[in-house]
Design a protein around this motif. Structure first.
Motif, PDB file in Angstrom:
ATOM      1  N   ARG A  72      35.408  37.403  48.288  1.00 15.51           N
ATOM      2  CA  ARG A  72      36.307  36.847  49.300  1.00 15.51           C
ATOM      3  C   ARG A  72      37.034  38.007  49.992  1.00 15.51           C
ATOM      4  NH1 ARG A  72      39.295  32.006  48.502  1.00 15.51           N
ATOM      5  NH2 ARG A  72      38.893  32.168  46.290  1.00 15.51           N
ATOM      6  N   ILE A  80      42.855  45.326  44.696  1.00 15.89           N
ATOM      7  CA  ILE A  80      43.668  44.174  45.109  1.00 15.89           C
ATOM      8  C   ILE A  80      43.163  42.927  44.403  1.00 15.89           C
ATOM      9  CG2 ILE A  80      44.422  42.754  47.069  1.00 15.89           C
ATOM     10  CD1 ILE A  80      43.275  46.086  48.022  1.00 15.89           C
ATOM     11  N   GLY A  81      44.038  42.284  43.633  1.00 15.61           N
ATOM     12  CA  GLY A  81      43.673  41.072  42.903  1.00 15.61           C
ATOM     13  C   GLY A  81      44.206  41.145  41.484  1.00 15.61           C
ATOM     14  N   GLY A  82      44.113  40.019  40.771  1.00 13.66           N
ATOM     15  CA  GLY A  82      44.653  39.992  39.416  1.00 13.66           C
ATOM     16  C   GLY A  82      43.739  39.296  38.420  1.00 13.66           C
ATOM     17  N   THR A  97      37.756  40.570  37.597  1.00 13.50           N
ATOM     18  CA  THR A  97      37.107  41.610  38.388  1.00 13.50           C
ATOM     19  C   THR A  97      38.104  42.715  38.711  1.00 13.50           C
ATOM     20  OG1 THR A  97      35.667  39.947  39.358  1.00 13.50           O
ATOM     21  CG2 THR A  97      35.766  42.047  40.489  1.00 13.50           C
ATOM     22  N   HIS A 135      48.881  43.149  43.268  1.00 14.96           N
ATOM     23  CA  HIS A 135      48.655  41.734  42.936  1.00 14.96           C
ATOM     24  C   HIS A 135      49.783  40.888  43.516  1.00 14.96           C
ATOM     25  CE1 HIS A 135      47.357  38.165  41.089  1.00 14.96           C
ATOM     26  NE2 HIS A 135      48.081  38.222  39.987  1.00 14.96           N
ATOM     27  N   GLU A 154      41.361  37.640  31.633  1.00 15.18           N
ATOM     28  CA  GLU A 154      41.406  37.257  30.218  1.00 15.18           C
ATOM     29  C   GLU A 154      42.226  38.295  29.437  1.00 15.18           C
ATOM     30  OE1 GLU A 154      37.331  38.989  28.362  1.00 15.18           O
ATOM     31  OE2 GLU A 154      37.089  37.339  29.752  1.00 15.18           O
ATOM     32  N   GLU A 187      51.357  42.151  48.583  1.00 11.88           N
ATOM     33  CA  GLU A 187      50.152  41.767  49.323  1.00 11.88           C
ATOM     34  C   GLU A 187      49.906  42.767  50.438  1.00 11.88           C
ATOM     35  OE1 GLU A 187      49.338  37.507  50.228  1.00 11.88           O
ATOM     36  OE2 GLU A 187      51.318  37.217  49.371  1.00 11.88           O
ATOM     37  N   ALA A 229      39.389  39.774  45.190  1.00 14.18           N
ATOM     38  CA  ALA A 229      40.194  38.563  45.400  1.00 14.18           C
ATOM     39  C   ALA A 229      39.380  37.295  45.158  1.00 14.18           C
ATOM     40  CB  ALA A 229      40.780  38.579  46.806  1.00 14.18           C
ATOM     41  N   GLY A 230      38.407  37.368  44.291  1.00 12.26           N
ATOM     42  CA  GLY A 230      37.635  36.170  43.968  1.00 12.26           C
ATOM     43  C   GLY A 230      36.339  36.088  44.767  1.00 12.26           C
ATOM     44  N   ARG A 231      35.685  34.965  44.611  1.00 13.45           N
ATOM     45  CA  ARG A 231      34.331  34.817  45.166  1.00 13.45           C
ATOM     46  C   ARG A 231      34.219  33.554  45.993  1.00 13.45           C
ATOM     47  NH1 ARG A 231      31.973  39.543  43.416  1.00 13.45           N
ATOM     48  NH2 ARG A 231      32.928  40.053  41.447  1.00 13.45           N
ATOM     49  N   GLN A 284      30.530  32.899  34.426  1.00 17.67           N
ATOM     50  CA  GLN A 284      30.200  34.056  33.598  1.00 17.67           C
ATOM     51  C   GLN A 284      28.692  34.247  33.659  1.00 17.67           C
ATOM     52  OE1 GLN A 284      32.766  35.483  30.994  1.00 17.67           O
ATOM     53  NE2 GLN A 284      33.798  34.789  32.819  1.00 17.67           N
TER      54      GLN A 284
HETATM   55  P1  NAP Z   1      39.401  35.245  40.314  1.00 18.80           P
HETATM   56  O1  NAP Z   1      39.480  35.048  38.847  1.00 18.80           O
HETATM   57  O2  NAP Z   1      39.321  34.068  41.219  1.00 18.80           O
HETATM   58  O3  NAP Z   1      40.647  36.132  40.728  1.00 18.80           O
HETATM   59  C1  NAP Z   1      40.915  36.419  42.067  1.00 18.80           C
HETATM   60  C2  NAP Z   1      42.229  37.159  42.141  1.00 18.80           C
HETATM   61  O4  NAP Z   1      42.465  37.495  43.500  1.00 18.80           O
HETATM   62  C3  NAP Z   1      43.404  36.337  41.669  1.00 18.80           C
HETATM   63  O5  NAP Z   1      44.273  37.128  40.900  1.00 18.80           O
HETATM   64  C4  NAP Z   1      44.064  35.878  42.958  1.00 18.80           C
HETATM   65  O6  NAP Z   1      45.455  35.773  42.863  1.00 18.80           O
HETATM   66  C5  NAP Z   1      43.736  37.003  43.905  1.00 18.80           C
HETATM   67  N1  NAP Z   1      43.606  36.567  45.297  1.00 18.80           N
HETATM   68  C6  NAP Z   1      42.853  35.560  45.783  1.00 18.80           C
HETATM   69  N2  NAP Z   1      42.991  35.470  47.131  1.00 18.80           N
HETATM   70  C7  NAP Z   1      43.855  36.450  47.472  1.00 18.80           C
HETATM   71  C8  NAP Z   1      44.417  36.875  48.694  1.00 18.80           C
HETATM   72  N3  NAP Z   1      44.088  36.284  49.858  1.00 18.80           N
HETATM   73  N4  NAP Z   1      45.293  37.895  48.686  1.00 18.80           N
HETATM   74  C9  NAP Z   1      45.613  38.506  47.534  1.00 18.80           C
HETATM   75  N5  NAP Z   1      45.121  38.167  46.337  1.00 18.80           N
HETATM   76  C10 NAP Z   1      44.250  37.144  46.309  1.00 18.80           C
HETATM   77  O7  NAP Z   1      38.159  36.173  40.751  1.00 18.80           O
HETATM   78  P2  NAP Z   1      37.331  37.272  39.925  1.00 18.80           P
HETATM   79  O8  NAP Z   1      38.229  38.155  39.188  1.00 18.80           O
HETATM   80  O9  NAP Z   1      36.383  37.875  40.902  1.00 18.80           O
HETATM   81  O10 NAP Z   1      36.499  36.420  38.946  1.00 18.80           O
HETATM   82  C11 NAP Z   1      35.618  35.396  39.441  1.00 18.80           C
HETATM   83  C12 NAP Z   1      35.000  34.675  38.273  1.00 18.80           C
HETATM   84  O11 NAP Z   1      34.128  35.576  37.585  1.00 18.80           O
HETATM   85  C13 NAP Z   1      36.044  34.212  37.262  1.00 18.80           C
HETATM   86  O12 NAP Z   1      35.605  33.010  36.719  1.00 18.80           O
HETATM   87  C14 NAP Z   1      36.050  35.318  36.267  1.00 18.80           C
HETATM   88  O13 NAP Z   1      36.486  34.926  35.002  1.00 18.80           O
HETATM   89  C15 NAP Z   1      34.578  35.723  36.259  1.00 18.80           C
HETATM   90  N6  NAP Z   1      34.440  37.114  35.834  1.00 18.80           N
HETATM   91  C16 NAP Z   1      34.377  37.329  34.507  1.00 18.80           C
HETATM   92  C17 NAP Z   1      34.286  38.608  34.029  1.00 18.80           C
HETATM   93  C18 NAP Z   1      34.269  38.798  32.556  1.00 18.80           C
HETATM   94  O14 NAP Z   1      34.286  37.822  31.829  1.00 18.80           O
HETATM   95  N7  NAP Z   1      34.246  39.998  32.027  1.00 18.80           N
HETATM   96  C19 NAP Z   1      34.252  39.693  34.893  1.00 18.80           C
HETATM   97  C20 NAP Z   1      34.336  39.454  36.258  1.00 18.80           C
HETATM   98  C21 NAP Z   1      34.432  38.138  36.715  1.00 18.80           C
HETATM   99  P3  NAP Z   1      46.150  34.645  41.935  1.00 18.80           P
HETATM  100  O15 NAP Z   1      46.023  35.111  40.531  1.00 18.80           O
HETATM  101  O16 NAP Z   1      47.546  34.627  42.459  1.00 18.80           O
HETATM  102  O17 NAP Z   1      45.406  33.382  42.232  1.00 18.80           O
END
Ligand code: NAP
Length: 290
Positions: A111, A145-147, A150, A169, A177, A197, A227-229, A274
């Motif tokens: 994203r 950028i993000g929390g 990833t 963040h 996790e 931000e 910032a997620g997917r 995952q």
């Molecule tokens: P995620 O868990 O959705 O986290 C996205 C982060 O970006 C959140 O902290 C969110 O803030 C922040 N964010 C979203 N939109 C934003 C914006 N417009 N401006 C600023 N910050 C923003 O995404 P992810 O970390 O890529 O993980 C995606 C999925 O893959 C998850 O299910 C994750 O568990 C999995 N994954 C797992 C592993 C692992 O198990 N080792 C590794 C990588 C990914 P908020 O916290 O405030 O919402």
């Protein structure tokens, strides 16, 4: 005509290919890039069972591809330009290819933040993959950028390259996790900018600094947005039911509302994304194709 066409060679698609081929079905997997999808761009995978020391994402995914191919699945390196779900066919530069069943393992993409300068400086310091681009910025000050998981993993990866990492963040707590979050919180080379931000990415030819929404300006050589997917489901929009974010609505059996069309992996609406849940989807979807 193949028994099964699988779109996408990430863990979901490769596992679907493995299970379909082992069940005696002819299976073709279409992939526009390298096998592995997002997992193939992950530095270290520490939570895929069977690898107590962890395993490199590319290594794991190449092994999955080899296993699927050994079983008899064929990987076609071609971008799918159109998908006709009801007709269970896909179009590549070579034309249409149809099958009795279609497994959509379309995956997801990062994203964007929508911040000023983000698009212009993408590839010039703004990146969505620390594993891919981090090595260019050893010992430099960079931002993540993000929390989520990833963001946490990428920050640790960059700290390990000797970078001083600013973790930006928007809240004051990580959603990653616990095991990842604890390491991030302990790591001194990761400076946490909570409740922050990005307003703008700045730089003439390459990224030089970021301005935060509270007006602070921080100099960075690179910024990694985590910032997620978002799901890669544009090609099936209007053909299948999607949720408001674009994830395909299919049940735990991976069946969509169209007979013979399945959704597997990150593009399907689900709670836990995952490698193992993507692979599980692939196995489930392929088992329904018999
Ligand atoms: P995620 O868990 O959705 O986290 C996205 C982060 O970006 C959140 O902290 C969110 O803030 C922040 N964010 C979203 N939109 C934003 C914006 N417009 N401006 C600023 N910050 C923003 O995404 P992810 O970390 O890529 O993980 C995606 C999925 O893959 C998850 O299910 C994750 O568990 C999995 N994954 C797992 C592993 C692992 O198990 N080792 C590794 C990588 C990914 P908020 O916290 O405030 O919402």
């Amino acid at each position: 005509m193949a028994d099964v066409i699988i779109v996408g060679a990430g863990p979901a698609g490769l596992t679907a290919g493995l299970y379909a081929a082992r069940a005696g079905l002819s299976a073709v997997i279409y992939e526009k890039e390298l096998p592995g999808g997002q997992a193939g761009r992950t530095d270290q995978v520490e939570n895929y069972p069977g690898f107590p020391q962890g395993i490199g994402g590319p290594e794991l995914c190449m092994a999955m591809a080899e296993q699927a191919q050994r079983a008899g699945a064929r990987i076609e390196y071609a971008g799918v330009e159109e998908i006709d779900c009801a007709g269970r066919r896909v179009r590549t530069a070579q034309g249409w290819d149809s099958a009795r069943q279609l497994i959509l393992a379309l995956g997801a993409r990062p994203r964007t933040l929508g911040a000023a300068g983000e698009e212009r400086l993408t590839g010039r310091g703004v990146s969505y993959c620390a594993t891919c681009d981090g090595a260019f910025y050893r010992q430099k000050q960079v931002a993540v950028i993000g929390g989520g998981n990833t963001a946490g993993e990428e920050a640790l990866y960059l700290a390990n390259l000797g970078c001083h990492v600013l973790l930006v963040h928007r809240r004051d707590a990580l959603r990653a996790e616990q095991a990842v979050a604890e390491r991030v919180l302990r790591e001194e080379r990761i400076e946490k900018l909570w409740n922050s931000e990005v307003a703008a990415f700045e730089g003439e030819r390459a990224l030089e600094a970021m301005t935060l929404k509270d007006g602070r300006r921080v100099e960075v050589a690179a910024a990694f947005v985590a910032a997620g997917r978002l799901p890669e489901t544009e090609l099936v929009r209007g053909q299948l039911r999607l949720d408001e974010q674009g994830f395909i609505l299919a049940g735990e059996d991976c069946r969509t509302e169209l007979p013979g069309v399945f959704a597997a992996g990150d593009a399907r609406r689900k709670r836990l994304r995952q490698i193992i849940t993507a692979a599980a989807d692939g196995a489930v979807a392929a088992s329904q194709c018999l």
